[in-house]
Structure formats: C-alpha cells, structure tokens
Motif scaffolding. Structure first.
Motif, PDB file in Angstrom:
ATOM      1  N   LEU A 174     -25.407 102.029 -38.359  1.00 49.39           N
ATOM      2  CA  LEU A 174     -23.978 102.055 -38.048  1.00 49.39           C
ATOM      3  C   LEU A 174     -23.710 103.071 -36.947  1.00 49.39           C
ATOM      4  CD1 LEU A 174     -22.653 102.103 -41.728  1.00 49.39           C
ATOM      5  CD2 LEU A 174     -22.687 100.122 -40.194  1.00 49.39           C
ATOM      6  N   GLN A 175     -22.972 102.644 -35.932  1.00 43.59           N
ATOM      7  CA  GLN A 175     -22.636 103.534 -34.818  1.00 43.59           C
ATOM      8  C   GLN A 175     -21.147 103.398 -34.511  1.00 43.59           C
ATOM      9  OE1 GLN A 175     -25.160 102.496 -31.504  1.00 43.59           O
ATOM     10  NE2 GLN A 175     -27.049 103.025 -32.579  1.00 43.59           N
ATOM     11  N   ALA A 176     -20.539 104.492 -34.059  1.00 45.72           N
ATOM     12  CA  ALA A 176     -19.126 104.468 -33.689  1.00 45.72           C
ATOM     13  C   ALA A 176     -18.906 105.424 -32.527  1.00 45.72           C
ATOM     14  CB  ALA A 176     -18.248 104.867 -34.872  1.00 45.72           C
TER      15      ALA A 176
ATOM     16  N   ALA B 206     -16.134 106.946 -32.013  1.00 47.10           N
ATOM     17  CA  ALA B 206     -15.251 108.013 -32.507  1.00 47.10           C
ATOM     18  C   ALA B 206     -15.181 107.892 -34.026  1.00 47.10           C
ATOM     19  CB  ALA B 206     -13.850 107.899 -31.904  1.00 47.10           C
ATOM     20  N   ARG B 207     -15.062 108.998 -34.712  1.00 45.46           N
ATOM     21  CA  ARG B 207     -14.850 109.068 -36.160  1.00 45.46           C
ATOM     22  C   ARG B 207     -15.827 108.195 -36.959  1.00 45.46           C
ATOM     23  NH1 ARG B 207     -10.268 108.355 -33.495  1.00 45.46           N
ATOM     24  NH2 ARG B 207     -10.151 106.164 -34.085  1.00 45.46           N
ATOM     25  N   PRO B 208     -17.110 108.415 -36.812  1.00 46.68           N
ATOM     26  CA  PRO B 208     -18.077 107.583 -37.549  1.00 46.68           C
ATOM     27  C   PRO B 208     -17.922 107.695 -39.061  1.00 46.68           C
ATOM     28  CG  PRO B 208     -19.150 109.513 -36.597  1.00 46.68           C
ATOM     29  CD  PRO B 208     -17.782 109.452 -36.006  1.00 46.68           C
ATOM     30  N   GLU B 209     -17.431 108.834 -39.534  1.00 40.42           N
ATOM     31  CA  GLU B 209     -17.257 108.991 -40.975  1.00 40.42           C
ATOM     32  C   GLU B 209     -16.233 108.004 -41.539  1.00 40.42           C
ATOM     33  OE1 GLU B 209     -14.183 111.410 -38.948  1.00 40.42           O
ATOM     34  OE2 GLU B 209     -16.356 111.151 -38.674  1.00 40.42           O
ATOM     35  N   ARG B 210     -15.265 107.601 -40.710  1.00 37.45           N
ATOM     36  CA  ARG B 210     -14.278 106.629 -41.165  1.00 37.45           C
ATOM     37  C   ARG B 210     -14.889 105.237 -41.277  1.00 37.45           C
ATOM     38  NH1 ARG B 210      -8.692 107.315 -37.988  1.00 37.45           N
ATOM     39  NH2 ARG B 210      -8.175 105.644 -39.441  1.00 37.45           N
ATOM     40  N   LEU B 211     -15.804 104.916 -40.373  1.00 34.51           N
ATOM     41  CA  LEU B 211     -16.534 103.647 -40.472  1.00 34.51           C
ATOM     42  C   LEU B 211     -17.335 103.616 -41.766  1.00 34.51           C
ATOM     43  CD1 LEU B 211     -17.698 100.966 -39.384  1.00 34.51           C
ATOM     44  CD2 LEU B 211     -19.329 102.323 -38.040  1.00 34.51           C
ATOM     45  N   GLN B 212     -18.021 104.697 -42.060  1.00 34.85           N
ATOM     46  CA  GLN B 212     -18.823 104.779 -43.279  1.00 34.85           C
ATOM     47  C   GLN B 212     -17.940 104.631 -44.517  1.00 34.85           C
ATOM     48  OE1 GLN B 212     -22.339 105.785 -42.968  1.00 34.85           O
ATOM     49  NE2 GLN B 212     -22.548 105.056 -45.073  1.00 34.85           N
ATOM     50  N   ALA B 213     -16.825 105.349 -44.537  1.00 37.22           N
ATOM     51  CA  ALA B 213     -15.947 105.339 -45.703  1.00 37.22           C
ATOM     52  C   ALA B 213     -15.235 104.011 -45.888  1.00 37.22           C
ATOM     53  CB  ALA B 213     -14.917 106.467 -45.584  1.00 37.22           C
TER      54      ALA B 213
ATOM     55  N   PRO C  53     -26.446 107.831 -42.301  1.00 38.29           N
ATOM     56  CA  PRO C  53     -24.991 107.792 -42.157  1.00 38.29           C
ATOM     57  C   PRO C  53     -24.591 107.270 -40.779  1.00 38.29           C
ATOM     58  CG  PRO C  53     -25.708 109.895 -43.076  1.00 38.29           C
ATOM     59  CD  PRO C  53     -26.946 109.186 -42.612  1.00 38.29           C
ATOM     60  N   ALA C  54     -23.391 106.735 -40.692  1.00 35.54           N
ATOM     61  CA  ALA C  54     -22.885 106.262 -39.401  1.00 35.54           C
ATOM     62  C   ALA C  54     -22.976 107.381 -38.376  1.00 35.54           C
ATOM     63  CB  ALA C  54     -21.444 105.783 -39.553  1.00 35.54           C
ATOM     64  N   ARG C  55     -23.402 107.002 -37.168  1.00 33.89           N
ATOM     65  CA  ARG C  55     -23.706 107.994 -36.133  1.00 33.89           C
ATOM     66  C   ARG C  55     -22.687 107.922 -34.997  1.00 33.89           C
ATOM     67  NH1 ARG C  55     -27.659 107.781 -31.925  1.00 33.89           N
ATOM     68  NH2 ARG C  55     -28.351 105.750 -32.703  1.00 33.89           N
ATOM     69  N   LEU C  56     -22.272 109.069 -34.502  1.00 31.03           N
ATOM     70  CA  LEU C  56     -21.381 109.149 -33.341  1.00 31.03           C
ATOM     71  C   LEU C  56     -22.202 108.933 -32.080  1.00 31.03           C
ATOM     72  CD1 LEU C  56     -18.552 109.825 -32.149  1.00 31.03           C
ATOM     73  CD2 LEU C  56     -19.323 112.209 -32.052  1.00 31.03           C
ATOM     74  N   ILE C  57     -21.736 108.035 -31.213  1.00 30.05           N
ATOM     75  CA  ILE C  57     -22.435 107.780 -29.960  1.00 30.05           C
ATOM     76  C   ILE C  57     -21.431 107.792 -28.817  1.00 30.05           C
ATOM     77  CG2 ILE C  57     -24.253 106.388 -31.025  1.00 30.05           C
ATOM     78  CD1 ILE C  57     -22.686 103.917 -29.825  1.00 30.05           C
ATOM     79  N   THR C  58     -21.956 107.913 -27.616  1.00 27.56           N
ATOM     80  CA  THR C  58     -21.136 107.831 -26.407  1.00 27.56           C
ATOM     81  C   THR C  58     -21.611 106.635 -25.596  1.00 27.56           C
ATOM     82  OG1 THR C  58     -20.823 110.219 -26.336  1.00 27.56           O
ATOM     83  CG2 THR C  58     -20.418 109.010 -24.299  1.00 27.56           C
ATOM     84  N   VAL C  59     -20.677 105.771 -25.237  1.00 29.56           N
ATOM     85  CA  VAL C  59     -20.987 104.593 -24.419  1.00 29.56           C
ATOM     86  C   VAL C  59     -20.099 104.646 -23.188  1.00 29.56           C
ATOM     87  CG1 VAL C  59     -21.063 102.088 -24.275  1.00 29.56           C
ATOM     88  CG2 VAL C  59     -21.611 103.222 -26.451  1.00 29.56           C
ATOM     89  N   THR C  60     -20.695 104.885 -22.046  1.00 31.59           N
ATOM     90  CA  THR C  60     -19.940 104.959 -20.806  1.00 31.59           C
ATOM     91  C   THR C  60     -20.269 103.777 -19.928  1.00 31.59           C
ATOM     92  OG1 THR C  60     -21.665 106.344 -19.805  1.00 31.59           O
ATOM     93  CG2 THR C  60     -19.824 107.467 -20.873  1.00 31.59           C
TER      94      THR C  60
END
Length: 263
Positions: A227-229, A231-238, A255-262
């Motif tokens: 799982l990747q997001a 922003a706010r990966p903890e909200r995706l998990q929850a 756990p869902a991981r915060l990533i940067t996609v530019t």
C-alpha cells in the motif's frame, strides 16, 4: 506485480475484486491522496498525475497497470498506454453497456464525478452502447470526498443522496450505473433507496475478469499487497477495516508507505 491506482480510496473496490479473483497475485495499490479528488480537476492536471504514477509503478516492477478511477481513465488512459506500449493497461469505465442491455424501461442513469460527466469518453460510451436508450448523466459533487472522509452514513448525506436518486427513479430509470469507483462504497445506502425499482451497475468484477485474462505469470506469485499513498498513508491503512476490507489489510506485508510521485 500488478499496479492499481486511484486518487484515493475509491479504487479499493476494484483492488478487492482483483484480489478475490487472483488471490496469489502480488499487488501494489497507490492512492494519490495528496491530490484527491480528481473529479473536480482539469483534464491536463489529471493526465499529468496519471502519467507520473504510471512511471512510478512501472519503475517499481509492475507489468500490468489498472487505472481504478473512472475520471482518470476518461482523461488519460490513452496517453498512459502510449507511454508504456509494452505494458498492459486496464481502465475503468461506467457500465453503460450492461446497463443499457439490461434495462426494460429503456431509461438508465449514470452517477459520475463532475469531470467524467462532461468527458468525451463517457459521451462516446453512450453513443456506442446506449442507442435507443434514454441516458441521464447525474454529476454528484462531493460524493467521492464523503467516501474519502469515511462519512458514509450521516443523516445529511443520506438526505442528499435521496434528493439525487429519487428524481431519477421518478423518470423511470431502472439501471443506476456507479460511474465512480468511490460510489461502490455507497451501495448499501443506494440499494435501500432503489430496492425493487432499479438495479445498481458496478464494473469492479468485470475489471477483475479483464485483469485475470491479462495477468499471466503475474497471477501466480506470493499474494502480497503493498500500500502506498502520496499523503496520509495511515488513513489509507485505517480505511480498510472501516470499508469492510480488513481482509486486504491482512495481505499487506508492511504498513502503508508514504511516497512522492512527481511529474
């Protein structure tokens, strides 16, 4: 690995269908939560995000991409396929074809985001698959955001949903197409309103069947979910257990991981 992405939580309905159909497939779900929702944004912006996310997932090792968002499919699936000619790309389109085929009243309604409502791709679907059927396209501003905030059962929202759906039923629509993957999570409320009068049309299982046809060896791996997001990966998990998808959380290897996609 199969990459599935959406602006936020809506594509989890498609992810769940794929995971049920291919329990051993290795899956990556990316939620572009830094830019959710897509439905009220310009096509050019959405195209930029879709192409950037596609590059990211391919670089992560994905060999099949699922654009689990009607708005993103309408705005950018053609460009994504051009960018990755060697990668299978599956989009999500409103189920106009099955709705038109099943309608007895010859009247259907398509519930969509603002962007999809005005897209040429939806207009083309209607021209191609709904000849002789009256199609009412109903944009539903704010519904995707309600799903994102998990505010699904408040009385004010129930009143808003009723105000949109009842006129469609009064017009004689006997098929209601869920034209945004977020709306799958509103099905319990919608079903209560339309029971005995209309059917809900969701394409998640049809998308999963297409993925099964294309997956090949990608369907026979270790069954892991990543799982990747943005922003706010903890909200995706929850959100997974809140949306009845706790079994997907059990497949996640971390756990869902915060990533940067530019772009």
């Amino acid at each position: 690995m199969i990459g599935v992405f959406d602006s936020g939580l809506g594509g989890l309905s498609v992810l769940a269908a794929i995971a049920r159909a291919l329990p051993r497939a290795r899956l990556c779900y990316l939620a572009d939560t830094a830019h959710v929702p897509y439905g009220n944004k310009a096509d050019a912006f959405i195209q930029g995000r879709v192409l950037a996310i596609g590059r990211h997932l391919v670089n992560q090792g994905c060999r099949l991409l699922v654009v689990a968002c009607n708005t993103a499919t309408a705005a950018a699936v053609h460009e994504l396929r051009q960018q990755h000619p060697g990668i299978s790309v599956v989009g999500v389109e409103p189920g106009v074809k099955p709705a038109a085929a099943a309608s007895r009243s010859r009247r259907i309604a398509v519930l969509t985001t603002e962007s999809t409502a005005h897209s040429e791709r939806l207009a083309r679907l209607i021209r191609t698959h709904a000849d002789g059927v009256e199609v009412h396209v109903e944009a539903c501003p704010g519904w995707a955001t309600r799903v994102e905030t998990l505010d699904l059962d408040g009385p004010a929202f129930a009143t808003e949903i009723t105000a949109r759906i009842m006129p469609l039923l009064a017009l004689g629509a006997d098929q209601l197409v869920l034209g945004c993957t977020h709306y799958s999570f509103l099905a319990p409320t919608l079903q209560t309103l339309v029971a005995g009068r209309a059917q809900l049309v969701d394409v998640a299982d049809a998308v999963a069947r297409q993925v099964v046809r294309l997956a090949g060896d990608g369907a026979q791996e270790n069954g892991a979910l990543y799982l990747q997001a943005t922003a706010r990966p903890e909200r995706l998990q929850a959100a997974l257990p809140r949306l009845g998808l706790g079994w997907l959380a059990d497949k996640a290897r971390e756990p869902a991981r915060l990533i940067t996609v530019t772009g």
